[in-house]
Write an enzyme that holds these catalytic residues in place. Structure first.
Site, mmCIF file in Angstrom:
data_model
loop_
_atom_site.group_PDB
_atom_site.id
_atom_site.type_symbol
_atom_site.label_atom_id
_atom_site.label_comp_id
_atom_site.label_asym_id
_atom_site.label_seq_id
_atom_site.Cartn_x
_atom_site.Cartn_y
_atom_site.Cartn_z
ATOM 1 C CG ASP A 90 -55.660 -36.233 0.664
ATOM 2 O OD1 ASP A 90 -54.829 -36.854 0.306
ATOM 3 O OD2 ASP A 90 -56.819 -36.144 0.017
ATOM 4 C CE LYS A 144 -52.135 -40.728 4.866
ATOM 5 N NZ LYS A 144 -53.059 -39.682 4.522
ATOM 6 N N GLY A 148 -51.432 -39.808 -2.391
ATOM 7 C CA GLY A 148 -50.782 -38.707 -2.934
ATOM 8 C C GLY A 148 -50.242 -38.212 -1.751
ATOM 9 C CG HIS A 149 -48.294 -39.779 0.895
ATOM 10 N ND1 HIS A 149 -47.978 -40.849 1.550
ATOM 11 C CD2 HIS A 149 -49.691 -39.926 0.799
ATOM 12 C CE1 HIS A 149 -49.102 -41.741 1.800
ATOM 13 N NE2 HIS A 149 -50.128 -41.157 1.488
ATOM 14 C CD GLN A 179 -54.693 -45.463 0.320
ATOM 15 O OE1 GLN A 179 -53.935 -46.404 0.510
ATOM 16 N NE2 GLN A 179 -54.047 -44.534 -0.535
HETATM 17 P P1 GDP Z 1 -51.056 -37.133 2.764
HETATM 18 O O1 GDP Z 1 -51.562 -37.854 1.700
HETATM 19 O O2 GDP Z 1 -51.616 -37.404 4.068
HETATM 20 O O3 GDP Z 1 -49.562 -37.133 2.776
HETATM 21 O O4 GDP Z 1 -51.384 -35.633 2.588
HETATM 22 P P2 GDP Z 1 -51.566 -34.822 1.039
HETATM 23 O O5 GDP Z 1 -49.999 -34.539 0.758
HETATM 24 O O6 GDP Z 1 -52.277 -35.478 0.144
HETATM 25 O O7 GDP Z 1 -52.439 -33.317 1.663
HETATM 26 C C1 GDP Z 1 -51.656 -32.548 2.495
HETATM 27 C C2 GDP Z 1 -51.556 -31.155 1.887
HETATM 28 O O8 GDP Z 1 -51.244 -30.192 3.090
HETATM 29 C C3 GDP Z 1 -50.110 -31.163 1.195
HETATM 30 O O9 GDP Z 1 -50.293 -30.092 0.078
HETATM 31 C C4 GDP Z 1 -49.196 -30.692 2.134
HETATM 32 O O10 GDP Z 1 -48.260 -29.716 1.770
HETATM 33 C C5 GDP Z 1 -50.114 -29.603 2.997
HETATM 34 N N1 GDP Z 1 -49.855 -29.487 4.335
HETATM 35 C C6 GDP Z 1 -49.173 -30.256 5.309
HETATM 36 N N2 GDP Z 1 -48.926 -30.002 6.494
HETATM 37 C C7 GDP Z 1 -49.544 -28.660 6.443
HETATM 38 C C8 GDP Z 1 -49.631 -27.670 7.465
HETATM 39 O O11 GDP Z 1 -49.313 -27.654 8.753
HETATM 40 N N3 GDP Z 1 -49.976 -26.407 6.866
HETATM 41 C C9 GDP Z 1 -50.480 -26.035 5.614
HETATM 42 N N4 GDP Z 1 -50.942 -24.872 5.244
HETATM 43 N N5 GDP Z 1 -50.332 -27.239 4.700
HETATM 44 C C10 GDP Z 1 -49.754 -28.189 5.073
HETATM 45 P P1 IMO Z 2 -53.614 -40.365 0.704
HETATM 46 O O1 IMO Z 2 -52.922 -41.516 1.125
HETATM 47 C C1 IMO Z 2 -57.757 -39.449 0.369
HETATM 48 C C2 IMO Z 2 -60.507 -42.467 -1.358
HETATM 49 C C3 IMO Z 2 -60.965 -42.001 -2.619
HETATM 50 C C4 IMO Z 2 -62.369 -42.771 -2.608
HETATM 51 C C5 IMO Z 2 -62.077 -43.946 -1.809
HETATM 52 C C6 IMO Z 2 -61.892 -45.088 -2.671
HETATM 53 O O2 IMO Z 2 -53.006 -39.395 -0.067
HETATM 54 O O3 IMO Z 2 -54.329 -40.031 2.246
HETATM 55 P P2 IMO Z 2 -59.913 -46.070 -4.043
HETATM 56 O O4 IMO Z 2 -59.086 -45.355 -5.324
HETATM 57 O O5 IMO Z 2 -58.889 -46.195 -3.030
HETATM 58 O O6 IMO Z 2 -60.568 -47.109 -4.563
HETATM 59 O O7 IMO Z 2 -60.832 -45.051 -3.661
HETATM 60 O O8 IMO Z 2 -60.925 -43.421 -1.184
HETATM 61 N N1 IMO Z 2 -58.982 -42.338 -1.137
HETATM 62 C C7 IMO Z 2 -58.328 -41.341 -0.426
HETATM 63 N N2 IMO Z 2 -58.800 -39.936 -0.250
HETATM 64 N N3 IMO Z 2 -56.445 -39.485 0.314
HETATM 65 C C8 IMO Z 2 -56.204 -40.949 -0.040
HETATM 66 O O9 IMO Z 2 -54.873 -41.379 0.054
HETATM 67 C C9 IMO Z 2 -56.806 -41.811 -0.464
HETATM 68 N N4 IMO Z 2 -56.856 -42.916 -1.293
HETATM 69 C C10 IMO Z 2 -58.284 -43.272 -1.411
HETATM 70 O O10 IMO Z 2 -61.094 -40.537 -3.011
HETATM 71 O O11 IMO Z 2 -63.206 -41.985 -1.906
HETATM 72 MG MG MG Z 3 -52.856 -37.296 -0.092
#
Ligand code: GDP
Ligand code: IMO
Ligand code: MG
Length: 410
Positions: free
Chosen positions: A21, A24, A48-49, A226
């Site tokens: 999270d 990416k 979840g991206h 991840q």
């Molecule tokens: P990912 O799994 O690595 O793609 O990241 P996620 O989407 O799960 O979580 C990142 C969260 O941070 C999302 O809600 C993005 O919209 C938000 N985000 C990404 N870059 C920035 C930033 O520079 N500032 C803020 N405030 N939010 C950001």
């Molecule tokens: P993105 O791509 C954050 C974590 C879960 C748990 C562990 C194992 O959005 O960064 P799983 O369901 O994969 O067997 O869970 O890994 N986990 C993540 N945490 N971002 C993710 O994906 C994750 N994918 C798995 O919370 O701790």
């Molecule tokens: Mg994510």
């Protein structure tokens, strides 16, 4: 951007440097515009991206976030585990947004299918572990990779076959093992429906298919899922996911020879979060951690769980950088720190096993939406310089908000 792209070269990977999270999706969305082919290698709908374009939020679980760039081939690699109804739903969302996808979506025939029973097993095993659980996303990831390793998994290339007896057999085993009742007809119906829609997207030898793009001089962006500290081999085992989440894992998952990769970008927040269980030495359980959660909107994009929040820990970031050999870093969510008086950064482990902190000066000023490094308050510039010097990798992208435009390219 041009000088960054030039230094990245034709094939680059965007990889999480922490526990996921990091942002990416946003990075891939922004960079995706400049690459010919967009690919995801590993994992499943545990990811979840999030991408925010013109105020509209898109969340991807299986498709790479770069999918929003119409016309570019989108690859789902052999290392993935694919829950078919989720994929169909995601395809529909993209197409409903007016972005055609079916004729440019290519799914490795070697990728594995996640059935409903994998999710049932994931849930049953987590329940059984109780409070000592891993805190998985319950998306069936671990059980699907278990089947893959046991060599009884269903691959994408098999979804057009009659799978009745195989699923029936699996149902018997799972019932005996965990008391799970598999709805065989539902499983088969879901697979049949997906097969009708996806059959033309399935590619039988993904490495050869990708080689053709490279031979034609096409550029490629690999979107990691991840993150490094969740890697099955190199992460904080057993509190990890079940796939290889590193740069090397992305190459393996797609079947790309390592020498084609020209660079990799490690994505790290300006602080740190983790969902699920496991060590988090710099976790902040005080109201400061709470403030990070609220300001950063730190709730899982997949499960909605509140993310644990804390500070950067340099030894971990250095570990990720060494493990992956990052060319540069994208530091995201700098704006979330805007209200901090002081920003602690974990620098080392003390002899008692605790963390030694260095407190850096906060800037107490909004950086939201800034696009120029020189515009940043000097304390923010110092923070960034300190981290890059300590980690030994330049920070070339800095996030100042969730929107596509809210980024500094250095
Ligand atoms: P990912 O799994 O690595 O793609 O990241 P996620 O989407 O799960 O979580 C990142 C969260 O941070 C999302 O809600 C993005 O919209 C938000 N985000 C990404 N870059 C920035 C930033 O520079 N500032 C803020 N405030 N939010 C950001
Ligand atoms: P993105 O791509 C954050 C974590 C879960 C748990 C562990 C194992 O959005 O960064 P799983 O369901 O994969 O067997 O869970 O890994 N986990 C993540 N945490 N971002 C993710 O994906 C994750 N994918 C798995 O919370 O701790
Ligand atoms: Mg994510």
């Amino acid at each position: 951007m041009q000088s960054l792209l030039q230094s990245l070269g034709p094939v680059t990977a965007v990889i999480g440097a922490q526990w996921g999270d990091e942002g990416k999706g946003k990075a891939t969305d922004i960079l995706g515009e400049h690459y010919d082919v967009i690919a995801r290698a590993c994992g499943g709908a545990n990811a979840g991206h999030t991408v925010i374009v013109k105020g509209k939020k898109h969340v991807f679980h299986l498709l790479p976030a770069g999918t929003l760039h119409a016309g570019k081939p989108v690859i789902l690699g052999s290392g993935m585990v694919i829950h078919l109804p989720t994929l169909l739903e995601e395809i529909k969302t993209v197409e409903d947004a007016g972005i055609p996808l079916m004729d440019r979506l290519f799914i490795s025939g070697a990728a594995h299918v996640i059935c409903e029973y994998h999710k049932q097993v994931d849930g049953a095993l987590e329940d059984r572990r109780g409070r000592g659980g891993i805190g998985t996303t319950r998306r069936g990831i671990g059980p699907a990779y278990m089947d893959k390793a046991e060599r009884v998994g269903i691959r994408m290339e098999q979804i057009t076959e009659n799978l009745h007896s195989r699923i029936e057999e699996r149902a018997k085993t799972l019932h005996a093992w965990l008391g799970i009742t598999v709805n065989i007809e539902k499983e088969l119906a879901e697979i049949r429906m997906a097969a009708d829609i996806l059959r033309s997207c399935i590619v039988s030898h993904m490495p050869l298919f990708l080689h053709e793009f490279l031979k034609k001089g096409k550029t490629m962006l690999l979107e990691g899922a991840q993150a490094s500290l969740l890697d099955i081999d190199h992460g904080t085992y057993p509190y990890v996911t079940s796939s290889s989440t590193t740069v090397a894992g992305a190459l393996q998952g797609l079947g790309l020879p390592p020498r084609v990769l020209t660079s990799s970008i490690g994505v790290t927040k300006a602080y740190c979060t983790r969902v699920g269980s496991g060590v988090f030495l710099t976790e902040d359980l005080s109201e400061r951690g709470e403030r990070l959660r609220e300001r950063g909107g730190e709730y899982g994009a997949t499960t909605g769980r509140p993310r644990r929040c804390g500070w950067l820990h340099l030894p971990e970031l250095k570990y990720s950088a060494i493990l992956n050999g990052f060319t540069c870093l994208n530091m995201t969510k700098l704006d979330v720190l805007d209200e901090e008086e002081e920003i602690p950064v974990g620098t080392a482990l003390s002899s008692s096993g605790g963390v030694t902190y260095k407190n850096l000066k906060g800037w107490k000023q909004s950086t939201v939406g800034m696009t120029d490094f020189k515009q940043l308050p000097s304390a923010a510039q110092e923070y960034i310089r300190f981290i890059e010097q300590e980690v030994g990798v330049p920070i070339r992208l800095i996030g100042t908000g969730p929107g596509r435009e809210e980024i500094i390219v250095r």
